[in-house]
Design a protein around this motif. Structure first.
Motif, PDB file in Angstrom:
ATOM      1  N   ARG A  15       0.400  -1.292  -0.144  1.00 36.41           N
ATOM      2  CA  ARG A  15       0.233   0.254   0.305  1.00 36.41           C
ATOM      3  C   ARG A  15       1.367   1.455  -0.107  1.00 36.41           C
ATOM      4  N   ALA A  16       0.187   2.544   0.157  1.00 40.68           N
ATOM      5  CA  ALA A  16       0.455   3.244  -0.050  1.00 40.68           C
ATOM      6  C   ALA A  16       1.299   4.322   0.725  1.00 40.68           C
TER       7      ALA A  16
ATOM      8  N   ASN B  77      -8.954  -2.590  -5.851  1.00 41.19           N
ATOM      9  CA  ASN B  77      -9.309  -2.948  -4.436  1.00 41.19           C
ATOM     10  C   ASN B  77      -8.464  -1.607  -4.000  1.00 41.19           C
ATOM     11  N   PHE B  78      -8.097  -0.856  -3.828  1.00 44.14           N
ATOM     12  CA  PHE B  78      -7.084   0.359  -2.770  1.00 44.14           C
ATOM     13  C   PHE B  78      -7.661   1.600  -3.096  1.00 44.14           C
TER      14      PHE B  78
ATOM     15  N   HIS C 234       3.010  -0.322  -4.724  1.00 41.66           N
ATOM     16  CA  HIS C 234       4.104   0.562  -4.139  1.00 41.66           C
ATOM     17  C   HIS C 234       5.174  -0.465  -3.844  1.00 41.66           C
ATOM     18  N   CYS C 235       5.009  -1.578  -4.182  1.00 40.28           N
ATOM     19  CA  CYS C 235       5.815  -2.238  -3.774  1.00 40.28           C
ATOM     20  C   CYS C 235       7.616  -2.045  -4.524  1.00 40.28           C
ATOM     21  N   GLU C 236       9.271  -2.360  -4.393  1.00 37.16           N
ATOM     22  CA  GLU C 236       9.668  -2.265  -4.876  1.00 37.16           C
ATOM     23  C   GLU C 236       9.569  -2.442  -6.025  1.00 37.16           C
TER      24      GLU C 236
ATOM     25  N   PRO D  98       1.109   8.588   1.462  1.00 38.63           N
ATOM     26  CA  PRO D  98       0.489   9.306   2.732  1.00 38.63           C
ATOM     27  C   PRO D  98       1.645  10.491   3.435  1.00 38.63           C
ATOM     28  N   HIS D  99       2.863   9.013   4.301  1.00 32.02           N
ATOM     29  CA  HIS D  99       3.783   9.316   4.989  1.00 32.02           C
ATOM     30  C   HIS D  99       4.794  10.222   3.812  1.00 32.02           C
ATOM     31  N   GLY D 100       5.383  10.442   2.844  1.00 34.90           N
ATOM     32  CA  GLY D 100       5.814  11.538   2.234  1.00 34.90           C
ATOM     33  C   GLY D 100       5.513  11.842   1.523  1.00 34.90           C
ATOM     34  N   GLU D 101       5.711  11.635  -0.103  1.00 37.59           N
ATOM     35  CA  GLU D 101       5.266  13.871  -1.209  1.00 37.59           C
ATOM     36  C   GLU D 101       4.047  13.859  -1.763  1.00 37.59           C
ATOM     37  N   THR D 102       3.272  14.487  -0.825  1.00 36.59           N
ATOM     38  CA  THR D 102       1.698  14.395  -1.320  1.00 36.59           C
ATOM     39  C   THR D 102       1.419  15.855  -2.173  1.00 36.59           C
TER      40      THR D 102
END
Ligand code: GLA
Ligand code: ZN
Length: 671
Positions: free
Chosen positions: A99-100, A153-154, A160-162, A206-210
């Motif tokens: 997920r993001a 789904n989301f 957002h995997c590697e 959400p915890h990075g670039e927005t």
């Protein structure tokens, strides 16, 4: 027309009933009784088709396909990638999405696979090819159904995997070539967000670039691209041993995937329609929503599409789920055909016994076999479709009007910050389209890449983004006699969300200069007079100046911009361009477009005014022969007057000058 019929049937999940042979026998008997001529198999059958890695068990499926064939029932065969078996997620956790927020999913649910993962692609390709080899040339198999509701789904439909991060960076490298280009496109010096190494780039989180809208839009483009590529991989796999066409089931106004891109991987468009009928007593907003979605699907290839899923009674996933009132099942089924569907298919044939969808409406309930209201409703559709099939063959809707509905514009206008954060692109487009629907005038929904030739009227509400080449195309459309409408907050940015400097790209065509835009609170709403009637100007009020020679059809009545134009008309070349500076209400859109229909000579197929709740849609072949569907979405009888002499398609009954429609009735006429 696929399979030579208007298809009638739907999702059939016999894998849930393999240990109940009497149920499987009853299914086929009742399918015949309900006029079912086609079912979709295998959408969620992976665990049964491949019980352990590399071991395929196709016997049961073959037997069912053959039994259906003996009963004259055709099959749409799905690939099983929509839901993964547990042996797969256990052995290869990388197939599950990240997920993001960086957390990898646990196994379960569906639609939650990583579409970049090499293992996932390999496993799906292998089973798809095996299905192709075994079933791709069977006589009663007519279409491949790839996966299920891709991206469903989301919240952002993405993984957002590697693997996906890597692929994103490669995609950006190919697109921009250098980091200088990328930094410019994303306006990187803002807040010091200059990238100096491709490895620094990460998907929005959400915890990075927005805050970098250029990144957001490119990420959404990339997700669409990867998903389309996955779909293309599946399509090649099922076609390896089979010449059959392929589809995948789209969803209603689904923001996360640009269907105009995805559709290029498909031969036929299909979608799943679940309007919220009976949410309120006035069914018009829901009818407009459904008609718009059908038309979006038809417009993808300007060709008939398939209604792949719809519910014969009620769904189970809304907070409350009203049953279809008498008449609504036939009407909503006919509505799909009216707007270009060559099928009425349901989710689902039979309610399952357990788990999440056991109370989702189906043709067959847990009890009472064919002796139910729903079964009778379905059987009526099953009787009616064959009566229309011959006349519908080779026909499609051929509108002379189009509404711009562009996914990238949707992403950009809703991701951007200011002048307001609650812009709703779909609602805005629907309020314009509703004026067409109420007048019984069909519209295509096109994106910025579409050819405009052949349309008389093109409307582009809230057309915030202009991709390269678009303004020139609109200019030559108007020059050559087209009528173009656009609104406030249009022509603001290019494809990476950089603002246009200097002037609006269509300033010359529209004949206006834009200055400021007011996004007032409710108490500061403005108003204007159009043709002597007052309408609200609210939420978005652009302040513009009309150039010389432009007709100002309405001006603001209040505030410091009193007297500035709200509605302008500009003659350009052989055509006309209209600018609506403010958001208004349905009464205004009805009046405004009503005038445009007259000016452009657009008429509904009955050439008469339609009462509230009634609309009409026409499908014709190249010689102009076909069908007109007249639909009453009111739960009471209405009369349509001034229709001239008309003949009912199924019965030959003649209407002399007026047509009386019952509650929720659809009458089909010859043309
Ligand atoms: C979607 C899915 C189906 C089913 C229905 C329920 O359309 O494709 O499998 O879950 O929703 O409404
Ligand atoms: Zn991934």
């Amino acid at each position: 027309m696929l399979g030579g019929h208007l298809l009638h049937g739907g999702d059939y999940n016999p894998e849930q009933w393999l240990d109940c042979p009497e149920v499987l026998e009853e299914d086929i008997r009742l399918m015949k009784e309900a006029g079912v001529n086609c079912v979709t198999l295998g959408v969620f059958s992976w665990a049964v088709l491949e019980p352990e890695e590399g071991v395929y068990d196709f016997e049961w499926l073959e037997e069912i396909i053959d039994n259906l064939g003996k009963a004259g029932i055709q099959v749409i065969l799905a690939t099983p990638s929509g839901a993964m078996p547990h042996w797969l997620t256990q052995k290869y956790p990388e197939v599950m999405q990240v997920r993001a927020d960086g957390q990898r999913n646990l196994p379960g649910k569906r639609h939650n696979f990583c579409y970049t993962s090499p293992v996932m692609r390999e496993k799906v390709r292998a089973i798809d090819e095996a299905l192709s080899k075994r079933f791709g040339r069977k006589e009663n198999v007519i279409l491949w159904h790839i996966s299920n509701e891709l991206g469903g789904n989301f919240s952002d439909g993405a993984c957002h995997c590697e693997h996906c991060q890597e692929a994103f960076r490669r995609w950006l490298q190919e697109k921009y070539g250098t980091l200088e280009e990328l930094n410019h496109a994303w306006w990187g010096r803002f807040w010091s967000h200059v990238y100096t190494d491709w490895e620094q780039i990460h998907s929005p989180a959400p915890h990075g670039e927005t805050t970098v809208t250029g990144l957001e839009i490119d990420w959404r483009r990339f997700v669409t691209e990867q998903m389309s590529d996955f779909c293309g991989m599946e399509r090649r796999a099922v076609k390896k041993y089979s010449g059959l066409p392929a589809t995948t089931n789209f969803m209603s106004f689904f923001k996360n995937l640009d269907y105009h891109r995805l559709q290029k991987e498909l031969d036929i468009i299909s979608w799943d329609s679940y309007p919220f009928w009976h949410r309120i007593k006035d069914e018009v907003p829901e009818a407009v929503w459904a008609a718009a979605n059908h038309s979006v699907m038809r417009s993808m290839k300007r060709a008939p599409f398939l209604l792949m899923e719809s519910v014969p009674s009620a769904v189970n996933w809304r907070e409350y789920n009203p049953l279809k009132r008498p008449g609504m099942h036939m009407l909503s089924s006919m509505q799909a055909v009216a707007h270009g569907s060559d099928s009425v298919l349901y989710f689902q044939w039979r309610k399952g016994r357990g788990a999440y969808e056991k109370f989702h409406g189906a043709v067959l309930d847990h009890r009472n076999g064919g002796n139910t209201r729903t079964f009778r409703d379905v059987s009526e559709v099953g009787e009616r479709l064959p009566l229309l099939a011959k006349k519908a063959a080779g026909t499609v809707n051929r509108p002379k009007a189009a509404i711009l509905f562009d996914w990238e514009n949707w992403w950009a206008v809703e991701d951007t910050t200011g002048p307001r954060l609650d812009l709703d692109y779909v609602q805005c487009v629907l309020s314009h389209y509703r004026a067409f629907w109420e007048a019984g005038i069909e519209a295509d929904f096109i994106n910025m890449d579409a050819e405009l030739d052949g349309y008389k009227l093109v409307s582009a509400p809230l057309n915030y983004m202009y991709r390269a080449g678009y303004a020139e195309k609109v200019r030559s459309f108007v020059e050559n006699g087209g009528t173009f409408v656009t609104t406030y907050f249009s022509g603001e940015v290019n494809e990476t969300d950089l603002c246009f400097l200097g002037r609006h790209p269509l300033e010359d065509v529209l004949g206006i200069g834009t200055e400021e835009i007011d996004a007032p609170g409710e108490e500061f709403a403005n108003r204007f007079l159009y043709c002597g009637k007052e309408y609200p100007a609210a939420r978005m009020c652009a302040i513009v100046h009309a150039k010389e020679g432009v007709s100002v059809l309405a001006s603001y009545e209040e505030d410091f911009y009193r007297g500035c134009p709200v509605v302008t008309e500009n003659a350009y070349g052989k055509g006309q361009a209209y600018f609506l500076a403010a958001e208004s209400d349905q009464d205004f859109y009805r009046a405004f477009y009503g005038d445009l229909f007259q000016k452009t000579g657009l008429e509904n197929p009955l050439r008469t005014e339609l009462p509230y709740g009634v609309t009409a849609a026409e499908r014709t072949d190249e010689d102009g022969k076909g069908l007109v569907f007249v639909m009453n979405f009111r739960n009471e009888p209405v009369k349509v007057e001034g229709t001239g002499r008309r003949t009912e398609a199924e019965t030959g009954k003649v209407f002399e000058g007026e047509i009386e429609l019952g509650a929720f009735e659809c009458v089909v006429l010859d043309v």
